[in-house]
Write a protein that holds these residues in place. Sequence first.
Motif, mmCIF file in Angstrom:
data_model
loop_
_atom_site.group_PDB
_atom_site.id
_atom_site.type_symbol
_atom_site.label_atom_id
_atom_site.label_comp_id
_atom_site.label_asym_id
_atom_site.label_seq_id
_atom_site.Cartn_x
_atom_site.Cartn_y
_atom_site.Cartn_z
ATOM 1 N N PRO A 73 0.314 -15.246 -0.765
ATOM 2 C CA PRO A 73 0.296 -14.717 0.632
ATOM 3 C C PRO A 73 -0.292 -13.407 0.700
ATOM 4 O O PRO A 73 -0.502 -12.740 -0.130
ATOM 5 C CB PRO A 73 2.048 -14.703 0.326
ATOM 6 C CG PRO A 73 2.594 -14.494 -0.983
ATOM 7 C CD PRO A 73 1.254 -15.155 -1.779
ATOM 8 N N PRO A 74 -0.120 -12.845 2.068
ATOM 9 C CA PRO A 74 -0.699 -11.427 2.189
ATOM 10 C C PRO A 74 0.204 -10.242 2.086
ATOM 11 O O PRO A 74 0.519 -9.526 2.901
ATOM 12 C CB PRO A 74 -1.027 -11.560 3.849
ATOM 13 C CG PRO A 74 0.071 -12.392 4.269
ATOM 14 C CD PRO A 74 0.126 -13.430 3.191
ATOM 15 N N THR A 75 0.739 -10.289 0.662
ATOM 16 C CA THR A 75 1.586 -9.076 0.438
ATOM 17 C C THR A 75 0.865 -8.669 -0.774
ATOM 18 O O THR A 75 -0.118 -8.920 -1.507
ATOM 19 C CB THR A 75 2.966 -9.762 -0.219
ATOM 20 O OG1 THR A 75 2.743 -10.785 -1.356
ATOM 21 C CG2 THR A 75 3.471 -10.439 1.010
ATOM 22 N N SER A 77 -2.170 -5.601 5.165
ATOM 23 C CA SER A 77 -3.130 -4.926 4.098
ATOM 24 C C SER A 77 -2.494 -3.946 3.271
ATOM 25 O O SER A 77 -1.785 -3.083 3.991
ATOM 26 C CB SER A 77 -4.521 -4.613 4.553
ATOM 27 O OG SER A 77 -4.496 -3.498 5.408
ATOM 28 N N SER A 78 -2.925 -3.901 2.167
ATOM 29 C CA SER A 78 -2.201 -2.618 1.080
ATOM 30 C C SER A 78 -3.006 -1.495 1.509
ATOM 31 O O SER A 78 -2.123 -0.613 1.647
ATOM 32 C CB SER A 78 -2.863 -3.065 -0.440
ATOM 33 O OG SER A 78 -2.240 -4.263 -0.794
ATOM 34 N N ALA A 79 -4.310 -1.527 2.037
ATOM 35 C CA ALA A 79 -4.781 -0.354 2.693
ATOM 36 C C ALA A 79 -4.037 0.146 3.684
ATOM 37 O O ALA A 79 -3.795 1.620 3.893
ATOM 38 C CB ALA A 79 -6.282 -0.853 3.097
ATOM 39 N N LEU A 114 5.353 -9.219 5.760
ATOM 40 C CA LEU A 114 4.893 -10.454 6.374
ATOM 41 C C LEU A 114 5.521 -10.528 7.740
ATOM 42 O O LEU A 114 6.686 -10.426 7.932
ATOM 43 C CB LEU A 114 5.764 -11.421 5.353
ATOM 44 C CG LEU A 114 5.285 -11.691 3.966
ATOM 45 C CD1 LEU A 114 6.028 -12.419 3.113
ATOM 46 C CD2 LEU A 114 3.737 -12.092 3.970
ATOM 47 N N GLU A 115 4.604 -11.112 8.418
ATOM 48 C CA GLU A 115 5.068 -11.354 9.869
ATOM 49 C C GLU A 115 5.564 -12.729 10.130
ATOM 50 O O GLU A 115 4.895 -13.736 9.659
ATOM 51 C CB GLU A 115 3.966 -11.287 11.059
ATOM 52 C CG GLU A 115 4.255 -11.467 12.288
ATOM 53 C CD GLU A 115 3.076 -11.367 13.367
ATOM 54 O OE1 GLU A 115 1.761 -11.145 12.823
ATOM 55 O OE2 GLU A 115 3.322 -11.215 14.423
#
Lengths: 497, 475
Positions: free
Chosen positions: A354-356, A224-226, A39-40
Amino acid sequence: MKPDRCFSAWRKLALLLCALALSLPALAARDSVRLGVQLEPPLLDPTATAAATAGEITYANVLEGLTVIDAKGRVAPRLATEWVRASDGLSYTFTLRRGVRFHDGKAFDAEVAAASLNRIVATDSRNPQKKWFEKIAGVQALGSHQLVIGLHQPDALLPFALALPAAVMVHPDTAAGNATQPIGTGPFKFGEWRRGHSVRLDRHAGYWGKQPALRSATFMFLNSSAETENMLGEGRLDWLGSVTKMTSSFMTRPDYRMSARKLESKMILAINNARPPFNDLRVRRALAHAIDRFELSTIYGTQFKPELIGSHFAPWHPAYVDLAQRYPFDPARAKALLAKAGVAPGTRVALTVPPTDYGRFGGLKIAADLEDVGFRVDLVQVDWKRWMSEVFEKKDYELTLILHVEPLDLNIYARPDYYFNYDSAEFRMLWERVLSARDETELNARLGEAQRKISEDAVNVFLFMRPERNFMHKDLMGVWEGSPIPSFVLDDVYWRK
Amino acid sequence: MSSRTRFRLVPTGLTARSALVSLAVAMLVMGAMALTLWALTRQSEALDRLSQGEVEHLMAATRLLQQANLLDQEASTLASAAGHAQRREAWVALTDRLTWVEKLVVELGLPPEDAALAGELAHRITQIEENSRALHAAVRARIDDPASEAGAQAVARLKQANEAMTAELSAQLGLVGANSRRLLDAQTRQLAQDVEAHRRTTIGLGLALLLAVIVAALWFEVNVVRRVHLLKRMVDEGEATPPAQTLVMRDEISSLAQTVGSYVSRIRAHEQEMRRVNEELSFLADHDALTQLPNRRFFETRAMRRAAQPGEPWWVLIGDIDRFKQINDQHGHAIGDAALVHVAGLLRTKLREGEALARFGGEEFVAVIPAPTADAVFSIVERVRAAVAASPLTLPSGERLSMSISFGLAPILPAPATTEDEAAPRRALDAALRAADDALYVAKRCGRNRVQVAPQPTPAPTPAAPTVRGEALEA
């Protein structure tokens, strides 16, 4: 030389250079380190945001507090060299370290320390951990290097609280600018923030303490997980602080190793208690029965056996009360409760994630579970800034899957304006009792009561303790593995030769 | 004089000039090294740029291409989702990959000249995003209403569109990769050229440096070494005038040359002086100071030499000034000396050079005269006696002092031919001197101012029976 022979010679040179380049980063990384964080943070000032990543980057590196939680999880001196508690417990006298300067050259003294602390407890303070300092009556500088903190009531946890990332020392002149350019007293100074990419810290030559071995550190934001998979796979990361879906497959790589972290990361499905139908206790309890927590906990692979929790508390704490089975997995029960509460099947609900890694893949499982009990789920993926602003600040959400990483943060339930929108006078009273506990036994007993209360009220669905591991290059040494503070302290980190 | 000045700020001195030349060479060397360093730094920077920049860029392009290809797969998975759970899963995976592809495009950092390409890439990705969202919605609709034909068609259409778009994106990315590769090639070639150019420069510099060193050495040879050699020759050969070459520049060597010249002159002058003194001493060793006549020692040497010559017999002449003691007593030693000089002068004029006239000591003179007979020599010496008697000495007071001289004559008897005794000539001379002395005594006894010849020895008598036992008869 014939043209094609000439060309192939260049090809060979190019290949050689490629090989060289691939090895160069490895060679070049010996006094710098690349750290992966998911996370930023919206800002880099841990005193102004609840986003733990702000502290993760700056804690003990750029910004330092009077005390610090050391590698073994104990409270240790940092900008204060010693402290004495008055016999009546109503004041602490801190002796401050001499010869300390901020990165811009300004001196650190008792005046600055007092200003820093007063800033936390001010009425308009936006400090996320303000609650920890509620007992402070006043802060005064006594001479240039002595600080007296007066309390309304005894607070045994004050030295611990002062070690939190939200309590770092800032200079009044530069405090406002710390959001984008943190200026502190630590061994590293802020280098550069490439939005969406990374934050770089550079070693500060004028540090008061031991010079760190590393010359610079770059915190890379993996959105991203990628990307995380690729970075790990190509060896472009030296450390990853959170376990991800693919960690288990990387565990077999001989050039990396894993070690335990002592974080208290509580994975919860937070519920907006003020939004219908979730203001109904039955609906909330239905949610708790609907989620297959055990199945959810397998997103990290079978090597990890995360502990399920039933309340907002870490199982290894002496005050822990095991409420994990208060609401066992029972979809039928959940449906019944929902029917009783009048929630029609097909009711749309938005699950903000969230983007995790856990957000993406945990969110999928929870969405499936919720749909199994009749909801129609919108999985809303947001970036961190949006999550902080919409969910955390504006409380504009219904359900959200989130990780709470602060230790001993049960006090958030005593805040009616916290994003859970949980407003319970009873709990607040229970919390008062916790704060005024006279000894450890009493404290633990009262903490137990508090845990039971929020479990009974099903404020959130308490899922499990996320397994916390340091995943790092085998030659990276000196990581503070035993710290409960979400951070990457660069103090003792070095590359083994 | 300027050559005496200790601190010279004007660089005309040898030290200064040599320093300048050395400095020039040193600076050339430093310059060459600096140039090499600069070139090496530049090349190392270029290499850095290549490895950090171009290679990374190529890898980023390759990575991006890979990911773009995977996008298509994920879109297919989405399109074929049967239930919402699958749909969500596919959607999460697709959006996750799209997020990264977007980030990769930003990080690709295409150069400004490729701004159009960068714009196109961003545009295509936005298109794919939008299409994917539409696909997602269509899939959701289809799952909710599986029977709908339109729904299925919508999904199929959007999926095809996605495929097409992804293919175009891949092609574009392929172009980026190719460009990157070309750029890498070009930069590599550039670097190689740089290296080659530098190599040539280094060789050139090396030659220039060599030339400079040779020139410097030549300069040194001509301006220092050669002049020093000339200086050395000056000293060796005792040249007082410095050769022109040494004076060609005004510096330490030229002033040294001048100094050496002056020393040489002084030395020569001294030498001359010494020679003169030597000659004088030598003269004085063999001559009488007062009369300038050879002295006795010198006479004896010359006389023996004369006597040894074959030819006429030689006669020894001893002359003694009459009443010389009286003259000294009466008129003083100064007049006495003057008288000696006077008589010496007369004798010198009357006797020939070959007759080895010498002052024999005190008031005596000696000479050797070649003459065939006693009568011949008598008449020669008689003339001399007469000349002296006829030439009075004029005294400072004006008074005229008449003088006379007595002579004794004796022959030098030749040594018997058979003997090879080295001392024989000596003995003969001594014998003749003794005989002449005896004759002089007779002359004095007989009234002075006369010439007396020693009696001739009679020829050895025939060996009659001697009446005297073993004694030689004396005539």
